[in-house]
Design an enzyme around this catalytic site. Structure first.
Site, PDB file in Angstrom:
ATOM      1  N   ASP A   1       0.852  -1.193   0.000  1.00  0.00           N
ATOM      2  CA  ASP A   1       0.000   0.000   0.000  1.00  0.00           C
ATOM      3  C   ASP A   1       0.892   1.249   0.000  1.00  0.00           C
ATOM      4  O   ASP A   1       1.808   1.359   0.826  1.00  0.00           O
ATOM      5  CB  ASP A   1      -0.868  -0.051   1.269  1.00  0.00           C
ATOM      6  CG  ASP A   1      -1.961   0.997   1.287  1.00  0.00           C
ATOM      7  OD1 ASP A   1      -2.413   1.423   0.210  1.00  0.00           O
ATOM      8  OD2 ASP A   1      -2.386   1.367   2.411  1.00  0.00           O
TER       9      ASP A   1
ATOM     10  N   HIS B   1      -9.138   4.863  -2.393  1.00  0.00           N
ATOM     11  CA  HIS B   1      -8.474   4.918  -1.081  1.00  0.00           C
ATOM     12  C   HIS B   1      -9.389   5.665  -0.105  1.00  0.00           C
ATOM     13  O   HIS B   1     -10.427   6.197  -0.490  1.00  0.00           O
ATOM     14  CB  HIS B   1      -7.128   5.642  -1.211  1.00  0.00           C
ATOM     15  CG  HIS B   1      -6.069   4.771  -1.784  1.00  0.00           C
ATOM     16  ND1 HIS B   1      -5.001   4.325  -1.059  1.00  0.00           N
ATOM     17  CD2 HIS B   1      -5.938   4.235  -3.023  1.00  0.00           C
ATOM     18  CE1 HIS B   1      -4.250   3.556  -1.831  1.00  0.00           C
ATOM     19  NE2 HIS B   1      -4.790   3.480  -3.025  1.00  0.00           N
TER      20      HIS B   1
ATOM     21  N   SER C   1      -8.933   2.468   8.598  1.00  0.00           N
ATOM     22  CA  SER C   1      -9.382   3.141   9.826  1.00  0.00           C
ATOM     23  C   SER C   1     -10.525   2.398  10.519  1.00  0.00           C
ATOM     24  O   SER C   1     -10.562   2.342  11.757  1.00  0.00           O
ATOM     25  CB  SER C   1      -9.811   4.579   9.517  1.00  0.00           C
ATOM     26  OG  SER C   1      -8.717   5.325   9.030  1.00  0.00           O
TER      27      SER C   1
HETATM   28  P1  13P Z   1      -9.040   4.743   5.496  1.00  0.00           P
HETATM   29  O1  13P Z   1      -8.184   5.608   6.379  1.00  0.00           O
HETATM   30  O2  13P Z   1     -10.278   5.466   5.082  1.00  0.00           O
HETATM   31  O3  13P Z   1      -9.341   3.439   6.113  1.00  0.00           O
HETATM   32  O4  13P Z   1      -8.213   4.478   4.140  1.00  0.00           O
HETATM   33  C1  13P Z   1      -7.258   3.449   4.056  1.00  0.00           C
HETATM   34  C2  13P Z   1      -6.424   3.518   2.822  1.00  0.00           C
HETATM   35  O5  13P Z   1      -6.712   4.199   1.857  1.00  0.00           O
HETATM   36  C3  13P Z   1      -5.203   2.694   2.791  1.00  0.00           C
HETATM   37  O6  13P Z   1      -4.435   2.927   1.658  1.00  0.00           O
HETATM   38  O1  G3H Z   2      -2.655   5.024   3.669  1.00  0.00           O
HETATM   39  C1  G3H Z   2      -2.978   4.904   4.844  1.00  0.00           C
HETATM   40  C2  G3H Z   2      -3.208   3.570   5.397  1.00  0.00           C
HETATM   41  O2  G3H Z   2      -4.312   3.615   6.263  1.00  0.00           O
HETATM   42  C3  G3H Z   2      -1.975   3.047   6.075  1.00  0.00           C
HETATM   43  O3  G3H Z   2      -1.699   3.776   7.215  1.00  0.00           O
HETATM   44  O4  G3H Z   2       0.715   4.327   6.934  1.00  0.00           O
HETATM   45  O5  G3H Z   2      -0.398   4.462   9.187  1.00  0.00           O
HETATM   46  O6  G3H Z   2       0.052   2.240   8.115  1.00  0.00           O
HETATM   47  P1  G3H Z   2      -0.241   3.699   7.908  1.00  0.00           P
HETATM   48 ZN    ZN Z   3      -4.505   4.888   0.842  1.00  0.00          ZN
END
Ligand code: 13P
Ligand code: G3H
Ligand code: ZN
Ligand code: NA
Length: 324
Positions: free
Chosen positions: A87, A226, A272
Site C-alpha cells: 500500500d 483509497h 481506519s
Molecule cells: P481509510 O483511512 O479510510 O481506512 O483508508 C485506508 C487507505 O486508503 C489505505 O491505503
Molecule cells: O494510507 C494509509 C493507510 O491507512 C496506512 O496507514 O501508513 O499508518 O500504516 P499507515
Molecule cells: Zn490509501
C-alpha cells in the site's frame, strides 16, 4: 499461493462489485480478515503499508500473508483468492523489494509528483513488476489530508482528461483516483458537513461525476478508492463512552461505497474502520474487566469485532461475497 489482482479485478468490474483491501499490522487483523473472507466466500486483498513494515517487519507480514492462504484452506476454503499488496509504495526500490520478496501486487504512489515524473516512476515499477507477474496500482490526483507524509490541505480530483494518457503510457493495472475521499477518521472538517436531525455530521457527497467521466474515458479499466472507511458512529460512540476522545470523526457513508462498487471501482481500501473496531472492543473490555491483564482476553473480542466489520463490508457494502 497468493494471487495477483488481474483476474480478480476483471471479474469484479464485470460483476459490479468491489474487492475489499484491508490493511493489516497484527496477527489478530490477519486472522479476522481471513475468517471473514472464508465465511463469506470473498476474494480479499491484504495490504501492507510502509508504516506496517516499520511496525511489524516486512518479512513477518509477508509470511503472515502466505500463512493466511494456508489458514484459509484449514478453515475449509478450497480455493482462497488472497492478494498480498504493498500500500502506498513511494519508491522504485521499495516496490522492487516487495516484488522480490513474495508480494503479488504493489502500489506505486507518485500522486504527489509532477505528472511526467509520476508517469516515469510508475512505468519503471510496471516494467519490473510485470516481468515478475506482479500487478501494479498507480495513483493520479491527490487525496486531502496526510498522504505519504505529504500534507495537502485540499484534495485535487483526478482529471478525467489525463487518465487515458496516464494508463496507456504507464501500463498500470489499476488506477487509484481522487473523488473526495481521504485517509483517517476525520475525512471532513465539521464546517464542510451539514448536521442531520440527531446532530450527527453529514459529509458532502463524493464526486461521482468525476468517477463517471473517468469510466467513460477508460471503459472497464479497474479503478481504486483509497480513504474509504465509513467511520461507524457506533464504534466511535463506544470509544468515546469508554474514555476515548474522537470528537466529530466522520467517514464515507456506506451507501456511496455501495454505489461506487457497482461501477468500475473494483478495489476499496479500508484501514481506519479496523482500527476503530479494535479500539472500541478493547476500550470496552478494559472498562468492564479492570482485573484482566492477559492480552488474549481483550484481543479476542477485538478480533471478533473486526471480523464482524469485515463481513459487513463484504456482504452489505462491496458485494464481493460468494465469488470464490
Ligand atoms: P481509510 O483511512 O479510510 O481506512 O483508508 C485506508 C487507505 O486508503 C489505505 O491505503
Ligand atoms: O494510507 C494509509 C493507510 O491507512 C496506512 O496507514 O501508513 O499508518 O500504516 P499507515
Ligand atoms: Zn490509501
Ligand atoms: Na465494481
Amino acid at each position: 499461493g497468493l494471487v495477483n489482482t488481474k483476474e480478480m479485478f476483471a471479474k469484479a468490474v464485470k460483476g459490479g462489485y468491489a474487492i475489499p483491501a484491508f490493511n493489516f499490522n497484527t496477527m489478530e487483523q490477519m486472522q479476522a480478515i481471513v475468517q471473514a473472507a472464508v465465511e463469506t466466500k470473498s476474494p480479499v486483498i491484504m495490504q501492507v503499508s510502509k508504516g506496517a513494515r516499520n511496525y511489524a517487519n516486512g518479512t513477518i507480514l509477508r509470511y503472515m500473508a502466505q500463512g493466511a492462504v494456508e489458514y484459509a484452506k484449514e478453515l475449509g476454503c478450497a480455493n482462497p483468492q488472497i492478494v498480498l499488496h504493498l500500500d502506498h509504495g513511494d519508491s522504485f526500490e521499495l516496490c522492487k523489494d516487495c516484488i522480490d520478496n513474495g508480494f503479488s501486487s504493489v502500489m506505486i504512489d507518485g500522486s504527489a509528483l509532477p505528472y511526467e515524473d509520476n508517469i516515469a516512476l510508475t512505468k519503471k515499477v510496471v516494467e519490473y513488476a510485470h516481468a515478475h507477474d506482479v500487478t501494479v496500482e498507480a495513483e493520479l490526483g491527490v487525496l486531502a489530508g496526510v498522504e505519504d507524509e505529504v500534507a495537502s490541505e485540499v484534495s485535487h480530483y483526478t482529471k478525467p482528461e489525463e487518465v487515458i494518457d496516464f494508463a496507456t503510457r504507464t501500463g498500470c493495472d489499476s488506477l487509484a483516483i481522487s473523488i473526495g475521499t481521504s485517509h483517517g477518521a476525520y475525512k471532513f472538517k465539521p464546517e464542510q458537513c451539514t448536521r442531520n436531525a440527531q446532530g450527527k455530521l453529514v459529509p458532502p457527497p463524493l464526486a461521482f461525476d468525476v468517477l463517471h467521466a473517468i469510466e467513460q474515458k477508460l471503459p472497464g479499466f479497474p479503478i481504486v478508492l483509497h480513504g474509504s472507511s465509513s467511520v461507524p458512529q457506533d464504534e466511535v460512540d463506544t470509544i468515546n463512552a469508554h474514555g476515548g476522545k474522537l470528537p466529530d470523526a466522520v467517514g464515507i457513508p456506506e451507501e456511496q461505497l455501495r454505489e461506487a462498487s457497482r461501477s468500475a471501482v473494483c478495489k476499496i481500501n479500508i484501514d481506519s474502520d479496523s482500527r476503530l473496531a479494535m479500539t472500541a472492543a478493547i476500550r470496552k473490555y478494559f472498562d468492564e474487566h479492570p482485573e484482566h491483564f492477559d492480552p488474549r482476553q481483550y484481543l479476542k473480542p477485538a478480533r471478533e469485532n473486526m471480523k464482524k466489520m469485515y463481513m459487513h463490508k463484504i456482504v452489505d457494502v462491496l458485494g464481493s461475497n460468494d465469488k470464490l
